[in-house]
Scaffold this motif. Structure first.
Motif, PDB file in Angstrom:
ATOM      1  N   SER A  95     -21.628 -24.538  11.988  1.00 53.17           N
ATOM      2  CA  SER A  95     -22.828 -25.101  12.605  1.00 53.17           C
ATOM      3  C   SER A  95     -23.061 -26.538  12.132  1.00 53.17           C
ATOM      4  O   SER A  95     -23.876 -27.265  12.719  1.00 53.17           O
ATOM      5  CB  SER A  95     -24.056 -24.252  12.278  1.00 53.17           C
ATOM      6  N   LYS A  96     -22.354 -26.962  11.068  1.00 54.00           N
ATOM      7  CA  LYS A  96     -22.481 -28.311  10.527  1.00 54.00           C
ATOM      8  C   LYS A  96     -21.093 -28.830  10.139  1.00 54.00           C
ATOM      9  O   LYS A  96     -20.197 -28.047   9.841  1.00 54.00           O
ATOM     10  CB  LYS A  96     -23.379 -28.307   9.288  1.00 54.00           C
ATOM     11  N   LYS A 152     -18.218 -21.353   4.586  1.00 51.62           N
ATOM     12  CA  LYS A 152     -19.256 -21.738   3.637  1.00 51.62           C
ATOM     13  C   LYS A 152     -19.597 -23.219   3.763  1.00 51.62           C
ATOM     14  O   LYS A 152     -20.783 -23.588   3.860  1.00 51.62           O
ATOM     15  CB  LYS A 152     -18.796 -21.427   2.219  1.00 51.62           C
ATOM     16  N   GLU A 153     -18.578 -24.091   3.768  1.00 51.58           N
ATOM     17  CA  GLU A 153     -18.814 -25.536   3.821  1.00 51.58           C
ATOM     18  C   GLU A 153     -19.532 -25.966   5.089  1.00 51.58           C
ATOM     19  O   GLU A 153     -20.264 -26.949   5.099  1.00 51.58           O
ATOM     20  CB  GLU A 153     -17.487 -26.289   3.725  1.00 51.58           C
TER      21      GLU A 153
END
Length: 244
Positions: free
Chosen positions: A219-220, A213-214
């Protein structure tokens, strides 16, 4: 091109010695996918090229925590980009994977020992740096983080940057050239190397979050883990962002 028949060394910014000892014609480097190990690989290859020396083999070793599988992609891209710049060297990328249930270093230490014995490698390089100054850690809410690597504190007991040992009548070296400098020093090296700054830095990843989720499925960067904060402090950038 010639073989390594003498010690090769260079002092970077009057602070750090990069050394490849005579006779160590097969070396291994722990390539994490982060900024520090990528720069160490670059500096080793640059030292060899400037002295017109080719080693028998240079192995980049990457350990992949399967709770954060995308780190393998970063390491692969970094390895291939750097390898392309030094076609004269015989380079190989070795990857091992694990489910992290203990401290990361335990998995690396076990695999490194087995692989070095199997491949008859006697020189191992790590890109570990010192922590940011304590006042910086406190200001950035890093000091009380359970993930803070206390052994990297500048006042912690340090081994020699090049630790030589004898095993089975053979000489080994465990090298940690960045041991006494923090990531701001690594930033300065990227700023002096256009290829590393423009091509490699955007590929590096420091975030270690396991949270889908974070990180939006990695991808980030999470921007909250210890390693994200350290990279932001040193480069004023998170993972995936170019250096201006």
């Amino acid at each position: 091109m010639q073989h390594l028949n003498k010690d090769l060394s260079v002092i970077l910014k009057d602070k750090v010695k990069i050394l490849i000892p005579k006779g160590f014609n097969k070396i291994m480097l722990n390539l994490s996918g982060g900024t520090d190990s990528a720069m160490l690989l670059w500096q080793l290859l640059k030292l060899l090229k400037s002295n017109n020396v080719v080693l028998d083999e240079i192995i980049a070793l990457t350990g992949v925590d399967l709770y954060r599988p995308t780190s393998e992609w970063n390491a692969r891209e970094i390895f291939l980009e750097i390898k392309e710049q030094f076609p004269e060297q015989n380079m190989k990328h070795e990857i091992f994977k694990y489910w992290k249930r203990r401290e990361k270093r335990i998995y690396h230490k076990d695999y490194e020992a087995q692989f070095m014995e199997k491949e008859n490698i006697r020189a191992l390089y790590h890109g570990r740096t010192a922590n940011p100054p304590q006042d910086v850690q406190i200001k950035m809410n890093m000091w009380d983080d359970v993930a803070r690597p206390k052994e990297r504190e500048v006042d912690a007991e340090k081994r020699d940057e090049y630790n030589f040992m004898i095993k089975k009548k053979q000489k080994y070296v465990f090298a940690v050239p960045w041991e006494r400098v923090d990531k701001k020093f690594i930033t300065s090296l990227y700023n002096e190397e256009p290829f590393m700054k423009q091509k490699i830095f955007p590929l590096t990843a420091s975030c270690i979050s396991h949270s889908e989720k974070e990180t939006e499925y990695w991808s980030k960067p999470c921007k909250i883990c210890w390693w994200c904060k350290e990279k932001k402090w040193a480069f004023n950038r998170y993972d995936g962002e170019d250096i201006e």
